[in-house]
Design a protein around this motif. Structure first.
Motif, PDB file in Angstrom:
ATOM      1  N   UNK A   1       7.643   9.974  -3.837  1.00  0.00           N
ATOM      2  CA  UNK A   1       7.695  10.147  -2.684  1.00  0.00           C
ATOM      3  C   UNK A   1       6.332   9.905  -2.043  1.00  0.00           C
ATOM      4  N   UNK A   2       5.594   9.426  -0.811  1.00  0.00           N
ATOM      5  CA  UNK A   2       4.380   9.716  -0.334  1.00  0.00           C
ATOM      6  C   UNK A   2       3.684   8.702  -0.623  1.00  0.00           C
ATOM      7  N   UNK A   3       2.743   9.222  -1.346  1.00  0.00           N
ATOM      8  CA  UNK A   3       1.013   8.518  -1.465  1.00  0.00           C
ATOM      9  C   UNK A   3       1.188   8.139  -2.710  1.00  0.00           C
ATOM     10  N   UNK A   4       2.435   9.206  -3.290  1.00  0.00           N
ATOM     11  CA  UNK A   4       2.729   8.671  -4.728  1.00  0.00           C
ATOM     12  C   UNK A   4       3.289   7.140  -5.161  1.00  0.00           C
ATOM     13  N   UNK A   5       4.171   6.876  -3.924  1.00  0.00           N
ATOM     14  CA  UNK A   5       5.176   5.468  -4.723  1.00  0.00           C
ATOM     15  C   UNK A   5       3.948   4.306  -4.918  1.00  0.00           C
ATOM     16  N   UNK A   6       2.857   4.264  -4.652  1.00  0.00           N
ATOM     17  CA  UNK A   6       1.887   3.274  -4.720  1.00  0.00           C
ATOM     18  C   UNK A   6       1.421   3.312  -5.668  1.00  0.00           C
ATOM     19  N   UNK A   7       1.068   4.173  -6.434  1.00  0.00           N
ATOM     20  CA  UNK A   7       0.062   4.643  -7.520  1.00  0.00           C
ATOM     21  C   UNK A   7       0.501   3.475  -8.661  1.00  0.00           C
ATOM     22  N   UNK A   8      -0.210   3.206  -9.685  1.00  0.00           N
ATOM     23  CA  UNK A   8      -0.033   2.495 -10.919  1.00  0.00           C
ATOM     24  C   UNK A   8       1.123   2.875 -12.104  1.00  0.00           C
ATOM     25  N   UNK A   9       1.254   4.694 -11.865  1.00  0.00           N
ATOM     26  CA  UNK A   9       2.299   5.219 -12.550  1.00  0.00           C
ATOM     27  C   UNK A   9       3.056   4.765 -11.916  1.00  0.00           C
TER      28      UNK A   9
ATOM     29  N   UNK B   1       0.664  -0.886   0.004  1.00  0.00           N
ATOM     30  CA  UNK B   1       0.011  -0.508   0.191  1.00  0.00           C
ATOM     31  C   UNK B   1       0.851   1.175  -0.278  1.00  0.00           C
ATOM     32  N   UNK B   2       2.114   0.989   0.627  1.00  0.00           N
ATOM     33  CA  UNK B   2       2.847   2.331   0.506  1.00  0.00           C
ATOM     34  C   UNK B   2       3.952   1.949  -0.753  1.00  0.00           C
ATOM     35  N   UNK B   3       4.228   1.113  -1.121  1.00  0.00           N
ATOM     36  CA  UNK B   3       5.637   1.417  -2.393  1.00  0.00           C
ATOM     37  C   UNK B   3       5.613   0.034  -3.069  1.00  0.00           C
ATOM     38  N   UNK B   4       6.170   0.190  -4.211  1.00  0.00           N
ATOM     39  CA  UNK B   4       6.065  -0.622  -5.494  1.00  0.00           C
ATOM     40  C   UNK B   4       8.128  -1.196  -5.541  1.00  0.00           C
ATOM     41  N   UNK B   5       7.851  -2.727  -5.278  1.00  0.00           N
ATOM     42  CA  UNK B   5       9.848  -3.083  -5.549  1.00  0.00           C
ATOM     43  C   UNK B   5      10.030  -3.976  -6.524  1.00  0.00           C
ATOM     44  N   UNK B   6      10.524  -4.208  -7.609  1.00  0.00           N
ATOM     45  CA  UNK B   6      10.963  -4.652  -8.552  1.00  0.00           C
ATOM     46  C   UNK B   6      12.271  -4.666  -8.635  1.00  0.00           C
ATOM     47  N   UNK B   7      12.731  -6.630  -8.202  1.00  0.00           N
ATOM     48  CA  UNK B   7      13.738  -7.307  -8.371  1.00  0.00           C
ATOM     49  C   UNK B   7      13.678  -8.080  -9.678  1.00  0.00           C
ATOM     50  N   UNK B   8      15.309  -7.758 -10.489  1.00  0.00           N
ATOM     51  CA  UNK B   8      15.227  -8.926 -11.691  1.00  0.00           C
ATOM     52  C   UNK B   8      16.301  -9.991 -10.854  1.00  0.00           C
ATOM     53  N   UNK B   9      16.156 -11.176 -11.021  1.00  0.00           N
ATOM     54  CA  UNK B   9      17.547 -12.229 -10.752  1.00  0.00           C
ATOM     55  C   UNK B   9      16.837 -13.533 -11.636  1.00  0.00           C
ATOM     56  N   UNK B  10      18.314 -13.898 -12.021  1.00  0.00           N
ATOM     57  CA  UNK B  10      18.139 -15.470 -12.602  1.00  0.00           C
ATOM     58  C   UNK B  10      17.378 -16.535 -11.790  1.00  0.00           C
TER      59      UNK B  10
END
Length: 140
Positions: free
Chosen positions: A64-72, A38-47
């Motif tokens: 920053x803030x609430x914009x981190x959790x948006x679809x954009x 609900x607060x952030x998006x983290x993407x990790x690419x691994x082998x």
């Protein structure tokens, strides 16, 4: 007369050579882990063994803030991570999505837009089968 002590300093040694960055190439197949909270998006690419090849977060791209959790923010984040992996030689990925956030589908679409072929999409969000024990009944 006072005797002067003459000390000879050891010749200055050259500073330790900096470790060169490995020009590692990513394997052709990998896994993209997308964590949308609900607060952030983290993407990790691994082998396929689990070693991280590239990663990206919404906060590292200026959100920053609430914009981190948006679809954009999820779209930009996953696009950047996928582009890094594509530049290292990765071509096909399996996507694992975790978390209840808003940008889950947008992040998967952005991985495809970056040029990676998505072979499978799996939701690995943990689901409680019986949940926590409820609190005891309140006595008045």
């Amino acid at each position: 007369m006072a005797e002067e002590k003459v000390t000879t300093a050891a010749p200055a040694q050259a500073p330790a050579a900096k470790a060169k960055k490995k020009n590692s190439k990513a394997p052709a197949f990998g896994v993209v882990h997308i964590y949308c909270s609900f607060n952030n998006t983290i993407v990790t690419v691994s082998d396929d063994k689990g070693n991280t090849v590239a990663w990206s977060t919404a906060g590292s791209h200026g959100f920053k803030g609430t914009k981190k959790s948006t679809p954009f923010a999820a779209q930009i984040t996953s696009n950047k991570a996928a582009e890094k992996a594509y530049a290292l030689g990765m071509r096909e990925v399996a996507v694992k999505v975790c978390g209840p956030g808003q940008g889950r589908e947008t992040a998967v679409r952005a991985v495809q837009q970056a040029g990676l072929i998505v072979s499978s999409i799996k939701d690995i969000t943990p689901i409680p089968h019986n949940g926590c024990r409820p609190p005891k009944a309140r006595r008045v």
